[in-house]
Design a protein around this motif. Structure first.
Motif, PDB file in Angstrom:
ATOM      1  N   SER A  41      38.721  30.249  44.946  1.00 11.80           N
ATOM      2  CA  SER A  41      38.713  29.029  44.143  1.00 11.80           C
ATOM      3  C   SER A  41      37.392  28.300  44.410  1.00 11.80           C
ATOM      4  O   SER A  41      36.736  28.550  45.430  1.00 11.80           O
ATOM      5  N   ARG A  43      37.965  28.268  40.144  1.00  9.74           N
ATOM      6  CA  ARG A  43      37.679  29.226  39.075  1.00  9.74           C
ATOM      7  C   ARG A  43      36.339  28.897  38.432  1.00  9.74           C
ATOM      8  O   ARG A  43      36.097  27.784  38.013  1.00  9.74           O
ATOM      9  N   GLY A 278      41.651  34.906  39.664  1.00 12.16           N
ATOM     10  CA  GLY A 278      41.523  34.174  40.913  1.00 12.16           C
ATOM     11  C   GLY A 278      42.153  34.856  42.104  1.00 12.16           C
ATOM     12  O   GLY A 278      41.990  34.409  43.236  1.00 12.16           O
TER      13      GLY A 278
END
Length: 334
Positions: A41, A43, A278
């Protein structure tokens, strides 16, 4: 209540992430080996400054309500102690990621430098599930109406704990003080609330708001003062840079890898965790591509945990295609 994941949060944590499949990932053909999941993370990445920017933790009500005041105290004084929840950064299982903040034209690193187990004398408001109220009792059907914003949230949280106890067949009256409802940890004092020492109602009837209960529930209000076992968190700041360029040099030193030059299946995995779903998952034995990527990230000996341990975890930071990411590798036997 001493901060812990709510029942609703626990259900959310039990969710299963999507599985990405790439050529050469032979581990997907077996469900017996340990599961390796790599999750990144944010994204699409972020800036280097934002990746390591300190974001104060605001989960607990007593911290969130006074967060701005607590942050100001820490930055002005250089140290701060909180009860029951750190302002952050903090990770009880390992070293937390570095965190920096700008204050008065300088840059500081924020750390939790000490954690102490303590017993504190604190008020607690909680709601006890009961079969029914006495015939002469007044039962309130809308307990949050007319309350302050703070008291309404306290009642709502205590209600969630009470309903959760009904669903899980727990006896809240037998629980320790501090484990039944909402505790008035500093700096949230009882003088801010009308619920203690004498709640404005004794019995309430609430909609359980859960698929596990069909009928409204009757709850009895309690306010009590007693000893609560919790933790104190000591925070300190350290001045590390006087300019953004100096800070950026420090931040670059926290990066574990630059992945722009990866190719083939390794690039497919990096793309998936960075700008795709992700998360990427394989079963043991893992592919050569995942092995190569973990080596690039500096993950040493990524073997499964012992049978008596639930999960092993590594946190890393990397640069890819102009963006900066944090990623976590988890290996679990399941």
């Amino acid at each position: 209540m001493v901060p812990r994941p709510s029942r609703r949060e626990m259900l959310g944590l039990a969710g299963v992430g999507a599985t990405a499949i790439f050529a050469g990932c032979s581990g997907f053909t077996s469900s017996n080996g340990a599961r390796y999941s790599l999750q990144s993370s944010p994204r699409g990445g972020t800036s280097l400054l934002e990746l390591f920017r300190w974001k104060p933790r605001r989960q607990a009500l007593h911290v969130r309500r006074h967060a701005d005041e607590l942050v100001a105290t820490l930055l002005d004084a250089g140290e701060l102690t909180t009860e029951a929840q750190p302002l952050g950064p903090y990770d009880p299982s390992e070293t937390p990621p570095p965190a920096y903040v700008e204050h008065e034209d300088a840059y500081y690193r924020v750390r939790v430098t000490d954690v102490e187990s303590v017993s504190l004398d604190r008020w607690e408001f909680w709601l006890e599930p009961v079969e029914r109220a006495p015939p002469e009792a007044t039962v309130v059907d809308a307990p949050v109406e007319g309350l302050s914003k703070l008291d309404a949230e306290i009642v709502e949280r205590a209600t969630q704990d009470a309903i959760g106890a009904v669903v899980s067949d727990e006896d809240l009256s037998a629980a320790d003080h501090g484990e039944r409802g909402v505790v008035y940890f500093d700096p949230m004092g009882p003088d801010e609330s009308q619920l203690v020492p004498n709640p404005p109602f004794e019995y309430v009837r609430v909609d359980p708001d859960t698929e596990f209960l069909d009928e409204k529930q009757t709850l009895r209000a309690h306010a009590a003062k007693g000893s609560v076992k919790t933790k104190r968190y000591v925070h300190e700041t350290e001045r590390v840079a006087d300019s953004r360029s100096e800070l950026l040099e420090i931040l670059r030193s926290h990066l574990d890898a630059t992945l722009d030059d990866v190719e083939g299946d390794v690039r497919d995995i990096v793309t998936e965790i960075s700008v795709g779903n992700g998360i990427y998952t394989e079963r043991e034995p893992i592919s050569d591509a995942l092995t190569d990527l973990l080596e690039r990230l500096g993950v040493d000996s990524p073997s499964p945990p012992d049978s008596n341990r639930g999960v092993r975890r590594w946190r890393r930071h990397y640069e890819y295609d102009g963006g900066y990411y944090r990623t976590t590798l988890r290996i679990r036997n399941d």
